[in-house]
Design a protein around this motif. Structure first.
Motif, PDB file in Angstrom:
ATOM      1  N   LYS A 184       1.026  -1.270  -0.139  1.00  0.00           N
ATOM      2  CA  LYS A 184      -0.090   0.039  -0.125  1.00  0.00           C
ATOM      3  C   LYS A 184       0.876   1.419   0.084  1.00  0.00           C
ATOM      4  CE  LYS A 184      -4.615  -0.893   0.055  1.00  0.00           C
ATOM      5  NZ  LYS A 184      -4.395  -2.296  -0.778  1.00  0.00           N
TER       6      LYS A 184
ATOM      7  N   LEU B  42       1.904   1.637  -3.517  1.00  0.00           N
ATOM      8  CA  LEU B  42       0.794   2.001  -4.552  1.00  0.00           C
ATOM      9  C   LEU B  42       0.249   3.549  -4.209  1.00  0.00           C
ATOM     10  CD1 LEU B  42      -1.412   1.765  -6.193  1.00  0.00           C
ATOM     11  CD2 LEU B  42      -2.754   0.489  -4.588  1.00  0.00           C
TER      12      LEU B  42
ATOM     13  N   GLU C 152       0.890   6.563  -6.739  1.00  0.00           N
ATOM     14  CA  GLU C 152      -0.279   7.408  -7.147  1.00  0.00           C
ATOM     15  C   GLU C 152      -0.047   8.983  -6.998  1.00  0.00           C
ATOM     16  OE1 GLU C 152      -4.003   4.144  -6.469  1.00  0.00           O
ATOM     17  OE2 GLU C 152      -3.462   5.339  -4.718  1.00  0.00           O
TER      18      GLU C 152
ATOM     19  N   ASP D 214      -0.177  -7.383  -5.601  1.00  0.00           N
ATOM     20  CA  ASP D 214      -1.075  -6.754  -6.245  1.00  0.00           C
ATOM     21  C   ASP D 214      -1.151  -5.111  -6.109  1.00  0.00           C
ATOM     22  OD1 ASP D 214      -2.167  -9.177  -6.638  1.00  0.00           O
ATOM     23  OD2 ASP D 214      -3.911  -9.142  -5.182  1.00  0.00           O
ATOM     24  N   ASP D 215      -0.592  -4.543  -5.022  1.00  0.00           N
ATOM     25  CA  ASP D 215      -0.463  -2.975  -4.916  1.00  0.00           C
ATOM     26  C   ASP D 215       0.596  -2.631  -5.608  1.00  0.00           C
ATOM     27  OD1 ASP D 215      -3.088  -2.800  -3.353  1.00  0.00           O
ATOM     28  OD2 ASP D 215      -1.586  -3.302  -1.419  1.00  0.00           O
TER      29      ASP D 215
ATOM     30  N   PHE E  21       2.250  -4.447  -8.083  1.00  0.00           N
ATOM     31  CA  PHE E  21       1.979  -4.352  -9.653  1.00  0.00           C
ATOM     32  C   PHE E  21       0.876  -3.231 -10.240  1.00  0.00           C
ATOM     33  CE2 PHE E  21       2.775  -9.172 -10.162  1.00  0.00           C
ATOM     34  CZ  PHE E  21       4.012  -9.054  -9.332  1.00  0.00           C
ATOM     35  N   GLU E  22       0.166  -2.927  -9.541  1.00  0.00           N
ATOM     36  CA  GLU E  22      -0.770  -1.597  -9.755  1.00  0.00           C
ATOM     37  C   GLU E  22       0.130  -0.500  -9.886  1.00  0.00           C
ATOM     38  OE1 GLU E  22      -4.256   0.476 -10.929  1.00  0.00           O
ATOM     39  OE2 GLU E  22      -3.575  -1.664 -11.034  1.00  0.00           O
TER      40      GLU E  22
ATOM     41  N   ARG F  46       1.838  -0.423 -12.843  1.00  0.00           N
ATOM     42  CA  ARG F  46       1.047  -0.132 -14.234  1.00  0.00           C
ATOM     43  C   ARG F  46       0.715   1.441 -14.222  1.00  0.00           C
ATOM     44  NH1 ARG F  46      -1.163  -5.480 -13.070  1.00  0.00           N
ATOM     45  NH2 ARG F  46      -2.630  -4.421 -11.238  1.00  0.00           N
ATOM     46  N   ILE F  47       0.569   2.115 -13.021  1.00  0.00           N
ATOM     47  CA  ILE F  47       0.432   3.442 -12.925  1.00  0.00           C
ATOM     48  C   ILE F  47       1.533   4.082 -13.426  1.00  0.00           C
ATOM     49  CG2 ILE F  47      -0.295   5.182 -11.357  1.00  0.00           C
ATOM     50  CD1 ILE F  47      -1.919   3.443  -9.962  1.00  0.00           C
TER      51      ILE F  47
ATOM     52  N   ASN G   8       4.030   2.947 -15.204  1.00  0.00           N
ATOM     53  CA  ASN G   8       4.356   2.625 -16.686  1.00  0.00           C
ATOM     54  C   ASN G   8       5.745   2.875 -17.111  1.00  0.00           C
ATOM     55  OD1 ASN G   8       3.932   1.555 -19.172  1.00  0.00           O
ATOM     56  ND2 ASN G   8       3.061   3.421 -20.101  1.00  0.00           N
TER      57      ASN G   8
ATOM     58  N   ARG H 183       1.359  -6.923 -15.865  1.00  0.00           N
ATOM     59  CA  ARG H 183       0.167  -6.951 -16.637  1.00  0.00           C
ATOM     60  C   ARG H 183      -0.866  -7.831 -16.362  1.00  0.00           C
ATOM     61  NH1 ARG H 183       4.477  -5.625 -20.024  1.00  0.00           N
ATOM     62  NH2 ARG H 183       4.764  -3.415 -20.701  1.00  0.00           N
TER      63      ARG H 183
ATOM     64  N   GLU I 177      -3.946 -10.010 -15.272  1.00  0.00           N
ATOM     65  CA  GLU I 177      -4.944  -9.706 -14.667  1.00  0.00           C
ATOM     66  C   GLU I 177      -5.058 -10.553 -13.279  1.00  0.00           C
ATOM     67  OE1 GLU I 177      -7.556  -7.512 -15.371  1.00  0.00           O
ATOM     68  OE2 GLU I 177      -6.306  -6.846 -17.171  1.00  0.00           O
TER      69      GLU I 177
END
Length: 287
Positions: free
Chosen positions: A64, A67, A71, A122-123, A125-126, A129-130, A132, A145, A147
């Motif tokens: 977290k 992430l 963000e 999961d956090d 990897f997200e 992706r954000i 990039n 990437r 799912e």
């Protein structure tokens, strides 16, 4: 042994590390002597300010923290400036605030890393992706990437360790930082007439000369990264043991050459910030 740190201490240590890294001449990277790669010092300052709160938040898991910091950084700058820094500093920050193990920072970090789970993955990897990041290719296992990627974060880092230096840090409990970079930083600072910013330049060049930068490898291939490593080693050897004012001209030339070729040793810069952060977390006296 360093005791647990309070969130305000961790925030201050993180911001200090980010700002000190920007103040030092680091060939190929953005710094106060030269912008580059479409980015300015301002972007990194804004990203550091945005990431500092989540990095130090004791209520957040490692994933977290990664992430939320990513963000906030991307929202503040509109670009990826500090994903590698966040990935490296988030577990260090959690280890620094840990109160359940009465051991030093490195052993606490090892315990934190070994416990990273699927939710952390999961956090993280997200976050990737954000952000990039450039040069992120597809892989058969542990692809960010995917799912439904049910790997734990530490398992994912094991898969990526051979091709990514940050992933390798998770696997070897930041050996590059504790066994190589911190001693190099301390030696540079202890040299006669040492300058704080040039000590960080020496750290950057020591890291760049030690192993190929994986950000350059991802974008341009291993041979290009090895060429940069060899040039860094030759340049550093010419003014061994530490950078001085007399080294600046050659360092600026190297900086310009790398930027003209669009070669950004971003992973090396990530480790510079992480080393400065770790040093502050170890050395600051807990009141």
């Amino acid at each position: 042994m360093s005791g647990p740190r309070q969130p305000a201490e961790i925030t201050a240590a993180f911001l200090d590390a980010c700002h000190a890294e920007l103040n030092a001449l680091k060939p190929g990277n953005v710094h106060r002597h030269s912008a580059g790669h479409g980015m300015e010092v301002f972007h990194f300052e804004q990203a550091a300010k945005a990431a500092a709160g989540p990095i130090a938040d004791p209520a957040l898991s490692v994933g977290k923290r990664i992430l939320r910091a990513t963000e906030a950084s991307v929202a503040a700058t509109g670009m990826n400036t500090n994903l590698g820094i966040v990935l490296l500093c988030a577990p260090l920050a959690k280890a620094a605030s840990e109160t359940t193990f009465d051991v030093g920072l490195r052993r606490r970090l090892g315990n934190i890393l070994s416990a990273l789970d699927v939710a952390d993955a999961d956090d993280a990897f997200e976050a990737i992706r954000i952000a990039n990041p450039a040069g992120l290719g597809a892989v058969s296992e542990g692809d960010v990437r995917a799912e439904a990627n049910r790997l734990t974060l530490i398992a994912a880092m094991h898969i990526a360790a051979e091709r990514d230096r940050i992933a390798n840090a998770y696997v070897n409990v930041f050996a590059d930082v504790f066994d190589f970079a911190l001693p190099a930083l301390h030696a540079a600072r202890a040299a006669p007439g040492a300058d704080p910013a040039l000590s960080i330049t020496t750290l950057h060049m020591s890291l760049l000369a030690e192993v190929p930068d994986t950000h350059i490898t991802r974008k341009y291939g291993l041979e290009t990264a090895l060429d940069v490593q060899r040039e860094a080693h030759a340049l550093k050897s010419s003014w061994f043991p530490v950078a001085t004012a007399k080294s600046l001209s050659a360092l600026l030339d190297f900086d310009a050459k790398l930027k003209q070729s669009r070669l950004n040793p971003g992973t090396t810069a990530d480790f510079v910030v992480t080393t400065l952060f770790a040093d502050a977390l170890i050395e600051r006296k807990h009141s």
